[in-house]
Design an enzyme around this catalytic site. Structure first.
Site, PDB file in Angstrom:
ATOM      1  N   ASP A  67     -11.071   2.059  -1.004  1.00  0.00           N
ATOM      2  CA  ASP A  67     -10.103   2.905  -0.303  1.00  0.00           C
ATOM      3  C   ASP A  67     -10.813   3.761   0.757  1.00  0.00           C
ATOM      4  O   ASP A  67     -10.458   4.918   0.982  1.00  0.00           O
ATOM      5  CB  ASP A  67      -9.282   3.787  -1.260  1.00  0.00           C
ATOM      6  CG  ASP A  67      -7.934   4.187  -0.664  1.00  0.00           C
ATOM      7  OD1 ASP A  67      -7.617   3.747   0.461  1.00  0.00           O
ATOM      8  OD2 ASP A  67      -7.202   4.934  -1.329  1.00  0.00           O
ATOM      9  N   HIS A  92       0.855  -1.195   0.000  1.00  0.00           N
ATOM     10  CA  HIS A  92       0.000   0.000   0.000  1.00  0.00           C
ATOM     11  C   HIS A  92       0.888   1.241   0.000  1.00  0.00           C
ATOM     12  O   HIS A  92       1.992   1.211   0.548  1.00  0.00           O
ATOM     13  CB  HIS A  92      -0.887  -0.031   1.259  1.00  0.00           C
ATOM     14  CG  HIS A  92      -1.845   1.097   1.338  1.00  0.00           C
ATOM     15  ND1 HIS A  92      -1.496   2.334   1.846  1.00  0.00           N
ATOM     16  CD2 HIS A  92      -3.141   1.183   0.950  1.00  0.00           C
ATOM     17  CE1 HIS A  92      -2.555   3.127   1.767  1.00  0.00           C
ATOM     18  NE2 HIS A  92      -3.565   2.459   1.231  1.00  0.00           N
TER      19      HIS A  92
END
Ligand code: MN
Length: 337
Positions: A298, A176
């Site tokens: 997200d 990430h």
């Protein structure tokens, strides 16, 4: 289950523990110019900003928003930069506690959550112990690493035990974004270029490229890496990467066995987090195929309704939609609930 023939499983959904927020608060209070701390300053102190409250909640508030948008499951991960800025002992402790809290939330809400385990790359031996505990004892579904750790990347030999453990456990590592390391961020400090607008992808795409061209994917051929934001730019560049790599290979002590694009297809799965853009999705489908793309929102950094509208309305076959919404995530993260 929503009314369709697929579950909507979102695969890059952030949470925070109070302990992580407290540790980041102490780093912020101590000063320092790292841009990751600028990001956390926003989370902690910006008025009219409910992101931190949303990160800290794994119960009513999150589930109500999921229900309102027909989102069946969040695959949760500890928010950026995770524990990777903390000293190694504190990092290991906060990661293990976050994994315990994650497993408890999954147990409280069966079928609504899966989870990626955090660990502290600062101490690779301890990291491997926590990785094993997270999968074999807590039943978590993979791992989260927020890109570099102190300016170092997972292809470097000291981190190979981490790659080896992920491969052996059959659990993917989601790489990430976080900000570029202090020694590289200089030109990105202007015009907000260090942010999710550009710098996060530059950093995380670099991490993906290091894994591809370093040879670690020949050493760990079954390792699975997940990249958000439709692959952090790498799929767009893949023709040129394949074209240029052989011209550069004579400079390298290690030559990789396959073309870079073949590792991208074999070892990587990408997600749609924050990339609600149909032309980019169609391009990635064409280049990588429907088995290598997973849906993501997200949350809480991006809106759930926009991500659902994007995927519901994507001009693709329902067979591909079903893979991207659920089947690929069920397979890659071995979700059984
Ligand atoms: Mn994210």
């Amino acid at each position: 289950m929503n009314g369709e023939s697929w579950r909507r499983i979102a695969t890059e959904e952030a949470f925070a523990t109070r302990e992580l927020a407290g540790a980041m608060r102490r780093l912020v209070d101590a000063g320092g110019s790292s841009v990751d701390l600028m990001f956390w300053r926003g989370l902690l102190f910006r008025e009219d900003d409910d992101r931190l409250a949303n990160l800290l909640d794994l119960d009513e508030r999150r589930l109500a928003t999921m229900d309102a948008n027909g989102v069946d499951m969040h695959v949760l991960s500890l928010t950026s930069p995770g524990v990777q800025m903390l000293d190694p002992a504190e990092a290991a402790e906060i990661a293990a506690d976050a994994n315990d809290q994650l497993a408890a939330a999954i147990a409280r809400h069966p079928g609504r959550y899966a989870g990626l385990a955090a660990f502290a790359p600062q101490d690779p031996e301890e990291a491997v112990r926590e990785m094993e505990r997270s999968v074999t004892r807590l039943g978590l579904n993979g791992f989260i690493v927020n890109s570099h750790t102190d300016g170092e990347y997972l292809d470097q030999p000291k981190y190979w035990p981490i790659l080896e453990a992920a491969e052996a456990l059959g659990a993917p590592i989601y790489i990430h974004p976080r900000s570029l390391p202090d020694e590289a961020v200089g030109p990105y400090r202007d015009h907000s270029l260090w942010t999710a607008m550009w710098g996060f992808a530059a950093e995380t795409g670099l991490h993906g490229m290091r894994l591809i061209v370093s040879g670690v994917l020949d050493r760990f051929p079954k390792l699975k890496i997940v990249l958000g934001h439709l692959g952090e730019g790498i799929p767009y560049w893949v023709y040129r990467i394949d074209h240029m790599y052989p011209k550069m290979a004579r400079r390298h002590p290690v030559r990789i066995e396959l073309a870079p694009s073949e590792y991208l297809k074999r070892n990587f799965v990408i997600t749609t987090s924050g990339m609600n853009h149909h032309p980019a999705l169609e391009y990635c489908l064409q280049v990588l195929g429907p088995d290598n793309i997973m849906w993501a929102i997200d949350y809480p950094y991006q809106a759930m309704d926009e991500a659902v509208a994007f995927m519901d309305g994507a001009p693709i076959s329902d067979a591909d939609r079903r893979k991207i919404y659920s089947l690929n995530a069920l397979r890659e993260f071995r979700i059984t609930g």
